[in-house]
Scaffold this active site. Structure first.
Site, PDB file in Angstrom:
ATOM      1  N   SER A   1       0.836  -1.203   0.000  1.00 18.33           N
ATOM      2  CA  SER A   1       0.000   0.000   0.000  1.00 18.33           C
ATOM      3  C   SER A   1       0.868   1.248   0.000  1.00 18.33           C
ATOM      4  CB  SER A   1      -0.894  -0.004   1.242  1.00 18.33           C
ATOM      5  OG  SER A   1      -1.527   1.254   1.420  1.00 18.33           O
TER       6      SER A   1
ATOM      7  N   TYR B   1      -1.051   0.219  10.156  1.00 15.52           N
ATOM      8  CA  TYR B   1      -1.238  -0.500   8.895  1.00 15.52           C
ATOM      9  C   TYR B   1      -0.056  -0.266   7.963  1.00 15.52           C
ATOM     10  CZ  TYR B   1      -3.326  -1.588   4.305  1.00 15.52           C
ATOM     11  OH  TYR B   1      -3.579  -2.076   3.052  1.00 15.52           O
TER      12      TYR B   1
ATOM     13  N   LYS C   1       2.751  -3.068   6.605  1.00 11.43           N
ATOM     14  CA  LYS C   1       3.031  -3.274   5.186  1.00 11.43           C
ATOM     15  C   LYS C   1       4.504  -2.978   4.876  1.00 11.43           C
ATOM     16  CE  LYS C   1      -1.015  -4.456   3.439  1.00 11.43           C
ATOM     17  NZ  LYS C   1      -1.224  -5.743   2.741  1.00 11.43           N
TER      18      LYS C   1
END
Length: 329
Positions: A127, A151, A155
């Protein structure tokens, strides 16, 4: 060819399978075995049912990754994740799924290769959340990863591991740094970015949608159709052209919320726009405010990845693919 899709019940997983079913050679060869995995049992398209095996498995549980890799898939799509808003709200779950599960997969691949030569291709869904403010006007391929969300951190760690396992020759890896996928079909999810789709999808179906941020918020978008194209292209790409920096910013479209709404009005009229209700949410504003807004994805473009040119095109793709060409509003 043996193919493993982890996260096959999610939106990208389902659309990827639909594309494979429609164009069997899109992954570069005939599929002899297709293993579909998610925390809920996925469903294979009818055209793939004869080669598909569908399993409900949590990748982060002990032994799960090893059991999947024991079949020695040639091509692996790792799409499973706890999305941004949920990963921020549930710290332990985010790290368990987004990091521990992914690390277990990488280790299972490495250990499988110790008994006999084994080097699959792993296409990882990353992402643009791996990047953190402050940002330049346009973010290039050389911009460093300093995520400002859990998050994004999860990642980013997986990106580093993917690159290292690829460097050591345990696998052939490529990480796809996805823009926000818009317009996402179905019901709203727990992603902090969900409203970007909600303010288009719901009004197009004649339903009200909540906008939690200011109209001036700018973000980086791609349609589900193009997102699937990223993964199919990555599955067949000559990775010698990618080199050791195997995590790539994908092409996309930079647009403000105001520009989204203007495109909605052009495509669907003022009645659709009137269904958007502004309701500021400081938590969402804080998360989204840390995200990148515009990119110069030179490497990905040179490698043949493509995306939309304007937001009206993104809306029309949603109408064609999800609404049978009809606007409910």
């Amino acid at each position: 060819m043996k193919v493993l899709v982890i996260g096959a019940a999610g939106m990208v997983g389902r659309k990827l399978l639909e594309q494979v079913a429609a164009s069997p050679d899109v992954l570069g060869g005939d599929i002899d075995a297709l293993t579909l995995v998610d925390v809920i049992e996925p469903t294979a398209p009818e055209a793939l049912a004869s080669v598909a095996s569908c399993k409900a498995i949590d990748l982060s549980t002990d032994g799960a990754a090893a059991s999947l890799i024991a079949g020695r898939p040639d091509l692996i799509f790792h799409l499973a994740a706890v999305v941004s808003g949920e990963a921020e709200a549930d710290f332990e779950k985010g790290y368990r799924v987004n990091l521990d599960g992914g690390r277990a997969l990488l280790e299972a691949i490495r250990q499988e290769g110790q008994s006999a030569p084994y080097r699959p291709r792993l296409v990882f869904a990353s992402s643009v959340a791996v990047l953190g403010a402050p940002f330049p006007e346009k973010i290039g391929d050389e911009f460093f990863a300093t995520p400002l969300t859990s998050y994004g951190t999860q990642k980013a760690i997986m990106e580093l591991l993917l690159a290292d396992y690829a460097r050591r020759g345990f696998l052939d890896g490529i990480g796809i740094r996805l823009p926000t996928i818009c317009v996402r079909p179905g019901k709203p999810n727990a992603a902090a970015s969900g409203f970007f789709s909600n303010i288009i999808r719901e009004p197009l179906s004649g339903k009200e949608a909540v906008l939690p941020v200011d109209d001036s918020v700018r973000h980086w978008f791609v349609s589900p159709r193009s997102a699937v194209g990223f993964f199919t292209h990555a599955a067949t790409l000559d990775l010698s052209k990618v080199g050791p920096r195997c995590n790539l910013i994908m092409p996309g479209l930079s647009a403000t919320v105001a520009e989204q709404i203007a495109a909605l009005e052009t495509v669907a009229g003022s009645k659709a726009v009137s269904l958007i209700r502004r309701e500021p949410d400081p938590v969402i504003e804080g998360i989204v405010g840390s995200w990148a807004r515009d990119f110069d994805p030179k490497r990905a473009l040179e490698l043949g990845f493509t995306a939309e040119d304007d937001f009206e095109e993104i809306i029309r793709i949603h109408i064609d693919d999800e609404l049978d060409g009809k606007i409910g509003a």
